[in-house]
Design an enzyme around this catalytic site. Structure first.
Site, PDB file in Angstrom:
ATOM      1  N   ARG A  72       0.631  -1.138   0.137  1.00  0.00           N
ATOM      2  CA  ARG A  72      -0.146  -0.054   0.192  1.00  0.00           C
ATOM      3  C   ARG A  72       1.018   1.168  -0.071  1.00  0.00           C
ATOM      4  NH1 ARG A  72      -3.738   0.077   5.076  1.00  0.00           N
ATOM      5  NH2 ARG A  72      -5.011  -1.398   4.225  1.00  0.00           N
ATOM      6  N   ARG A 141      -1.112   6.564   9.477  1.00  0.00           N
ATOM      7  CA  ARG A 141      -1.225   6.116   8.590  1.00  0.00           C
ATOM      8  C   ARG A 141      -1.487   7.185   7.560  1.00  0.00           C
ATOM      9  NH1 ARG A 141      -3.474   0.907   8.577  1.00  0.00           N
ATOM     10  NH2 ARG A 141      -2.570  -0.163  10.082  1.00  0.00           N
ATOM     11  N   LYS A 203      -2.990   1.744  15.084  1.00  0.00           N
ATOM     12  CA  LYS A 203      -3.039   2.522  13.613  1.00  0.00           C
ATOM     13  C   LYS A 203      -3.613   3.748  14.341  1.00  0.00           C
ATOM     14  CE  LYS A 203      -5.759  -0.468  11.741  1.00  0.00           C
ATOM     15  NZ  LYS A 203      -6.482  -1.273  10.803  1.00  0.00           N
ATOM     16  N   LYS A 205      -5.168   7.480  12.566  1.00  0.00           N
ATOM     17  CA  LYS A 205      -5.710   7.808  11.104  1.00  0.00           C
ATOM     18  C   LYS A 205      -6.274   9.317  11.371  1.00  0.00           C
ATOM     19  CE  LYS A 205      -6.926   3.531   9.666  1.00  0.00           C
ATOM     20  NZ  LYS A 205      -8.095   2.579   8.985  1.00  0.00           N
ATOM     21  N   CYS A 423     -15.418  -2.940   0.552  1.00  0.00           N
ATOM     22  CA  CYS A 423     -13.815  -3.283   1.070  1.00  0.00           C
ATOM     23  C   CYS A 423     -13.572  -4.212   0.025  1.00  0.00           C
ATOM     24  CB  CYS A 423     -13.830  -3.585   2.459  1.00  0.00           C
ATOM     25  SG  CYS A 423     -14.381  -5.408   2.681  1.00  0.00           S
ATOM     26  N   CYS A 429      -7.821 -10.655   1.440  1.00  0.00           N
ATOM     27  CA  CYS A 429      -8.079 -10.309   2.894  1.00  0.00           C
ATOM     28  C   CYS A 429      -8.151 -11.427   3.710  1.00  0.00           C
ATOM     29  CB  CYS A 429      -9.136  -9.153   3.088  1.00  0.00           C
ATOM     30  SG  CYS A 429      -9.131  -8.772   5.058  1.00  0.00           S
ATOM     31  N   CYS A 468     -16.413  -8.242   6.617  1.00  0.00           N
ATOM     32  CA  CYS A 468     -16.007  -8.370   8.248  1.00  0.00           C
ATOM     33  C   CYS A 468     -16.331  -6.911   8.949  1.00  0.00           C
ATOM     34  CB  CYS A 468     -14.744  -8.987   8.364  1.00  0.00           C
ATOM     35  SG  CYS A 468     -13.200  -7.659   8.868  1.00  0.00           S
ATOM     36  N   CYS A 472     -13.567  -1.249   6.683  1.00  0.00           N
ATOM     37  CA  CYS A 472     -12.626  -0.872   5.955  1.00  0.00           C
ATOM     38  C   CYS A 472     -13.401   0.244   4.942  1.00  0.00           C
ATOM     39  CB  CYS A 472     -11.829  -1.998   5.340  1.00  0.00           C
ATOM     40  SG  CYS A 472     -10.853  -2.655   6.488  1.00  0.00           S
TER      41      CYS A 472
HETATM   42 FE1  SRM Z   1      -8.772  -1.692   6.665  1.00  0.00          FE
HETATM   43  C1  SRM Z   1      -7.246  -4.434   8.419  1.00  0.00           C
HETATM   44  C2  SRM Z   1      -7.865  -2.917   3.743  1.00  0.00           C
HETATM   45  C3  SRM Z   1      -9.511   1.392   5.246  1.00  0.00           C
HETATM   46  C4  SRM Z   1     -10.262  -0.843   9.542  1.00  0.00           C
HETATM   47  N1  SRM Z   1      -7.750  -3.362   6.189  1.00  0.00           N
HETATM   48  C5  SRM Z   1      -7.190  -4.116   6.610  1.00  0.00           C
HETATM   49  C6  SRM Z   1      -6.558  -5.317   5.997  1.00  0.00           C
HETATM   50  C7  SRM Z   1      -5.189  -5.026   5.965  1.00  0.00           C
HETATM   51  C8  SRM Z   1      -6.433  -6.913   6.566  1.00  0.00           C
HETATM   52  C9  SRM Z   1      -5.774  -7.332   7.478  1.00  0.00           C
HETATM   53  O1  SRM Z   1      -5.191  -6.774   8.373  1.00  0.00           O
HETATM   54  O2  SRM Z   1      -5.173  -8.553   7.251  1.00  0.00           O
HETATM   55  C10 SRM Z   1      -7.013  -5.260   4.691  1.00  0.00           C
HETATM   56  C11 SRM Z   1      -6.436  -5.595   3.304  1.00  0.00           C
HETATM   57  C12 SRM Z   1      -7.205  -6.144   2.695  1.00  0.00           C
HETATM   58  C13 SRM Z   1      -6.563  -6.425   1.103  1.00  0.00           C
HETATM   59  O3  SRM Z   1      -6.389  -7.741   0.959  1.00  0.00           O
HETATM   60  O4  SRM Z   1      -6.159  -5.629   0.534  1.00  0.00           O
HETATM   61  C14 SRM Z   1      -7.591  -3.831   5.035  1.00  0.00           C
HETATM   62  N2  SRM Z   1      -8.523  -1.016   4.779  1.00  0.00           N
HETATM   63  C15 SRM Z   1      -8.312  -1.746   3.731  1.00  0.00           C
HETATM   64  C16 SRM Z   1      -8.685  -0.843   2.687  1.00  0.00           C
HETATM   65  C17 SRM Z   1      -7.457  -1.218   1.443  1.00  0.00           C
HETATM   66  C18 SRM Z   1     -10.242  -0.969   2.232  1.00  0.00           C
HETATM   67  C19 SRM Z   1     -10.702  -0.622   0.811  1.00  0.00           C
HETATM   68  O5  SRM Z   1     -11.500  -1.313   0.133  1.00  0.00           O
HETATM   69  O6  SRM Z   1     -10.455   0.415   0.400  1.00  0.00           O
HETATM   70  C20 SRM Z   1      -8.372   0.438   3.030  1.00  0.00           C
HETATM   71  C21 SRM Z   1      -6.976   1.037   2.850  1.00  0.00           C
HETATM   72  C22 SRM Z   1      -6.926   2.445   3.420  1.00  0.00           C
HETATM   73  C23 SRM Z   1      -5.479   3.054   3.167  1.00  0.00           C
HETATM   74  O7  SRM Z   1      -5.238   3.134   1.884  1.00  0.00           O
HETATM   75  O8  SRM Z   1      -5.028   3.338   4.313  1.00  0.00           O
HETATM   76  C24 SRM Z   1      -8.830   0.249   4.517  1.00  0.00           C
HETATM   77  N3  SRM Z   1      -9.684   0.082   7.368  1.00  0.00           N
HETATM   78  C25 SRM Z   1      -9.876   1.097   6.633  1.00  0.00           C
HETATM   79  C26 SRM Z   1     -10.937   1.952   7.146  1.00  0.00           C
HETATM   80  C27 SRM Z   1     -11.707   3.270   6.583  1.00  0.00           C
HETATM   81  C28 SRM Z   1     -10.659   4.429   6.728  1.00  0.00           C
HETATM   82  O9  SRM Z   1      -9.775   4.261   7.624  1.00  0.00           O
HETATM   83  O10 SRM Z   1     -10.899   5.599   6.579  1.00  0.00           O
HETATM   84  C29 SRM Z   1     -11.119   1.542   8.477  1.00  0.00           C
HETATM   85  C30 SRM Z   1     -12.160   1.889   9.508  1.00  0.00           C
HETATM   86  C31 SRM Z   1     -11.525   3.136  10.354  1.00  0.00           C
HETATM   87  C32 SRM Z   1     -10.769   2.689  11.630  1.00  0.00           C
HETATM   88  O11 SRM Z   1      -9.720   2.396  11.346  1.00  0.00           O
HETATM   89  O12 SRM Z   1     -11.479   2.525  12.563  1.00  0.00           O
HETATM   90  C33 SRM Z   1     -10.263   0.122   8.548  1.00  0.00           C
HETATM   91  N4  SRM Z   1      -8.933  -2.331   8.543  1.00  0.00           N
HETATM   92  C34 SRM Z   1      -9.539  -1.761   9.672  1.00  0.00           C
HETATM   93  C35 SRM Z   1      -9.520  -2.563  10.749  1.00  0.00           C
HETATM   94  C36 SRM Z   1     -10.001  -2.647  12.175  1.00  0.00           C
HETATM   95  C37 SRM Z   1      -9.347  -1.698  13.023  1.00  0.00           C
HETATM   96  C38 SRM Z   1      -9.810  -1.550  14.542  1.00  0.00           C
HETATM   97  O13 SRM Z   1      -9.823  -0.404  14.973  1.00  0.00           O
HETATM   98  O14 SRM Z   1     -10.381  -2.366  14.843  1.00  0.00           O
HETATM   99  C39 SRM Z   1      -8.399  -3.509  10.582  1.00  0.00           C
HETATM  100  C40 SRM Z   1      -8.073  -4.807  11.254  1.00  0.00           C
HETATM  101  C41 SRM Z   1      -6.925  -4.679  12.226  1.00  0.00           C
HETATM  102  O15 SRM Z   1      -6.309  -3.503  12.188  1.00  0.00           O
HETATM  103  O16 SRM Z   1      -6.694  -5.415  13.070  1.00  0.00           O
HETATM  104  C42 SRM Z   1      -8.161  -3.480   8.985  1.00  0.00           C
HETATM  105 FE1  SF4 Z   2     -10.851  -7.400   5.170  1.00  0.00          FE
HETATM  106 FE2  SF4 Z   2     -12.729  -6.822   6.876  1.00  0.00          FE
HETATM  107 FE3  SF4 Z   2     -11.184  -4.793   6.004  1.00  0.00          FE
HETATM  108 FE4  SF4 Z   2     -13.057  -5.866   4.352  1.00  0.00          FE
HETATM  109  S1  SF4 Z   2     -13.504  -4.656   6.181  1.00  0.00           S
HETATM  110  S2  SF4 Z   2     -10.869  -5.478   3.801  1.00  0.00           S
HETATM  111  S3  SF4 Z   2     -13.036  -8.105   5.039  1.00  0.00           S
HETATM  112  S4  SF4 Z   2     -10.535  -6.613   7.269  1.00  0.00           S
END
Ligand code: SRM
Ligand code: SF4
Length: 562
Positions: A72, A141, A203, A205, A423, A429, A468, A472
């Site tokens: 990324r 981030r 993380k 943000k 997402c 993922c 899930c 995201c």
């Molecule tokens: Fe996310 C984890 C994809 C934005 C909350 N996120 C992941 C992972 C890395 C899975 C993993 O940990 O193994 C995903 C990778 C999937 C893949 O195969 O590509 C993933 N997150 C994404 C993206 C690519 C979704 C998308 O469809 O665009 C976004 C990348 C953003 C970037 O460029 O930095 C993405 N993730 C977000 C957002 C939205 C935002 O930030 O505006 C959130 C919700 C906001 C937040 O952070 O509260 C988000 N991602 C999570 C979480 C839950 C964190 C938590 O506080 O519980 C995880 C899981 C974790 O961190 O353990 C996670």
């Molecule tokens: Fe993966 Fe869940 Fe984030 Fe979707 S919402 S990219 S399934 S970690």
């Protein structure tokens, strides 16, 4: 009092002993295997990478599924020059799956990379002035910023603040340049000025916008700034803290939360206040339970008043708590938008941010040709779309011609499609419970049909789908959040957030099979049509009549679910 010692989470030890995020990464890159061990798997996240499996693939023989990597980018505000975009495009073909994925935080992901190629990929993005530092991991981030649709000088000034914040909070150890770029430094950096040896508990943000423009989903960020202006210059910021989406089904101690408004500050207080807020997370964040380690839990536990005064005393600035926040809106940016200098931006809606070629729909090639031939820059939006920047009349015509000749529809998306997000989810993922991106077109098609049937398209709700509960695609700030819950394709439906994105929704129905989602939502749409005036948006309607009422209307008779 119990003497029981609460263990720190495993990742805390890995960070502590990593020597500024170096760990054993450099040696592991040459160990002849296709993967990293657990410690390095955690550490490479800080360098912008995830070790994954292709979950579609069956195990080969007795062995494991093939290891692949996701990388990324660190792209503050999502802006790329033509050369930078073309570099990602090349990398996707040369080392990845041949597709690019725009993210909800204005970045790009490459999937399907091999361990042996990671260095070459990072060296290429470095060649065009980019990096993947801090794109993942327990650090600040990618900083998001509202896009500048009309070329407003105020948004240009905001971009300078975004860059300043992104640079200020970039982790400082020289591990990245040593490992990936082969720099041999006389004075390698091992320490972190702000984060310390264990970095942040989780993380962090950050988003920046102009007050009134909520296209960045400000309330979903750990910390966010909405600028005010006077005499054509940014003069201050409303400051928000404690937003976040991630939760775990059936664990009520985890929850999505809308950020709190702390107050207004003068522009020169930005860095001291931001440093203080990040410092509170570093010092008070939960380092025992990663599920509860985000900043939002500190605000939820200690309260906004405590948080505000802690930040004020660290920053030595007082918040102005009486200045009124203007109402929020999200500017429309699809199609051509005339800029103040007479040129045009063009916003292209890209479903789920996925850029790839399909038969008859050669999106990736079309974008590559436009960027290469017209030499235009682009900006990724927080809605996973792409804005082509600064086009003159000749370039406008050529852009349309290239899109049309590659099968790309250039008409503006309707209100449903314009704001919908999903997402990545399967197959890459590792946390996905259900499909998301791959089922998204079907979900949208069903909802589109219902909104047309009930004549509700002019008030189409914001719909977001995830595989899930991690959130995201920010489903809990959407008017309809469809959240993967169980293997076998079962989802929870969240309702009640508002169109402006200022509050989070609640789970109304649980464990709903994918094919039954439209039937339930149809019942909710009928109630909305019958009991609202022509202006009331879906989220506000749900909020007014109450979740219980909507839930009972959405519950299907037993025969219908059989
Ligand atoms: Fe996310 C984890 C994809 C934005 C909350 N996120 C992941 C992972 C890395 C899975 C993993 O940990 O193994 C995903 C990778 C999937 C893949 O195969 O590509 C993933 N997150 C994404 C993206 C690519 C979704 C998308 O469809 O665009 C976004 C990348 C953003 C970037 O460029 O930095 C993405 N993730 C977000 C957002 C939205 C935002 O930030 O505006 C959130 C919700 C906001 C937040 O952070 O509260 C988000 N991602 C999570 C979480 C839950 C964190 C938590 O506080 O519980 C995880 C899981 C974790 O961190 O353990 C996670
Ligand atoms: Fe993966 Fe869940 Fe984030 Fe979707 S919402 S990219 S399934 S970690």
């Amino acid at each position: 009092m119990s003497n029981e010692k609460i263990e720190l989470s495993e990742v805390e030890y890995i960070k502590e002993k990593s020597d500024g995020l170096r760990g054993n990464i450099a040696a592991a890159l040459n160990d002849g295997t296709d993967k990293f061990d657990e410690d390095e798997r955690q550490l490479i996240k800080f360098h912008g990478m995830y070790q994954q499996k292709d979950r579609d693939k069956r195990p080969e023989g007795e062995g494991e599924k093939k290891t692949i990597f996701m990388l990324r980018g660190r792209i503050p505000g999502g802006k790329l020059t033509a050369e930078q975009y073309l570099s990602w495009n090349y990398l996707a073909d040369r080392y990845g799956t041949g597709s690019l994925r725009l993210t909800t935080r204005q970045s790009i992901q490459l999937h399907g990379l091999k361990k042996v190629d990671l260095k070459a990929v990072i060296q290429e993005i470095d060649r065009v002035g980019l990096s993947s530092m801090g794109a993942c991991g327990d650090v600040v981030r990618n900083v998001t910023q509202a896009i500048n649709t009309t070329g407003s000088p105020l948004y240009n000034e905001l971009a300078e603040y975004t860059q300043r914040i992104a640079d200020f909070f970039r982790w400082e150890s020289s591990a990245y340049v040593e490992i990936w770029l082969d720099h041999v430094l006389q004075n390698p950096v091992h320490n972190e000025r702000i984060f310390g040896s264990t970095y942040l508990p989780r993380k962090f943000k950050i988003a920046l916008t102009m007050a009134g423009d909520n296209s960045v989903d400000i309330y979903a960020n750990d910390m966010a700034f909405a600028a005010t202006h006077a005499n054509g210059k940014i003069d201050g910021f409303f400051v928000f803290a404690g937003g976040g989406q991630g939760m775990t089904h059936n664990k009520p101690e985890t929850f999505p939360r809308a950020a709190d408004l702390l107050g207004h500050i003068p522009a020169d207080a930005l860095l001291p206040i931001a440093t203080a807020i990040v410092g509170v997370h570093r010092d008070f964040g939960n380092r025992h339970d990663r599920r509860r380690a985000r900043l939002k839990y500190i605000l939820a536990e200690k309260g906004v008043a405590w948080f505000r005064s802690e930040v004020e005393s660290r920053a030595k600035f007082q918040f102005n708590v009486v200045k009124a926040l203007p109402p929020w809106r999200s500017p429309e940016y699809h199609g051509f938008i005339r800029k103040s200098d007479g040129r045009f931006n063009y916003g292209l809606s890209i479903t789920s941010g996925r850029i790839k070629d399909l038969p008859g729909y050669r999106l990736k090639t079309a974008i590559e040709q436009i960027v290469a031939r017209l030499r235009v820059g682009v900006q990724i939006t927080p809605d996973q779309d792409l804005l082509f920047l600064d086009l003159d009349d000749r370039q406008r015509a050529e852009l349309l011609h290239i899109f049309k000749s590659h099968g790309i529809n250039t008409t503006r998306p309707n209100k449903l499609y314009a704001r919908a997000l999903s997402c990545v989810s399967l197959p890459t993922c590792g946390l996905a419970l259900t499909e998301s991106e791959r089922n998204f077109p079907h979900i949208l098609r069903d909802l589109n049909r219902l909104l047309e049937k009930y004549n509700l398209m002019n008030r189409a709700p914001i719909v977001r789908v995830t595989g899930c509960p991690n959130g995201c695609a920010r489903p809990y700030s959407a008017e309809i959040g469809i959240v993967g819950q169980q293997n076998g394709g079962k989802y929870a439906i969240f309702l009640g957030a508002d169109h402006a994105g200022t509050r989070v929704g609640e789970a109304v129905l649980q464990k709903i099979p994918l094919n039954e989602i439209p039937k339930h939502l149809e019942l909710a749409f009928q109630l909305w049509r019958d009991e609202s005036n022509d202006a009331e948006m879906f989220g506000d309607f749900v909020n007014r009549v109450g979740i219980a009422r909507v839930k009972s209307a959405m519950t299907l008779p037993v025969a219908a679910t059989a």
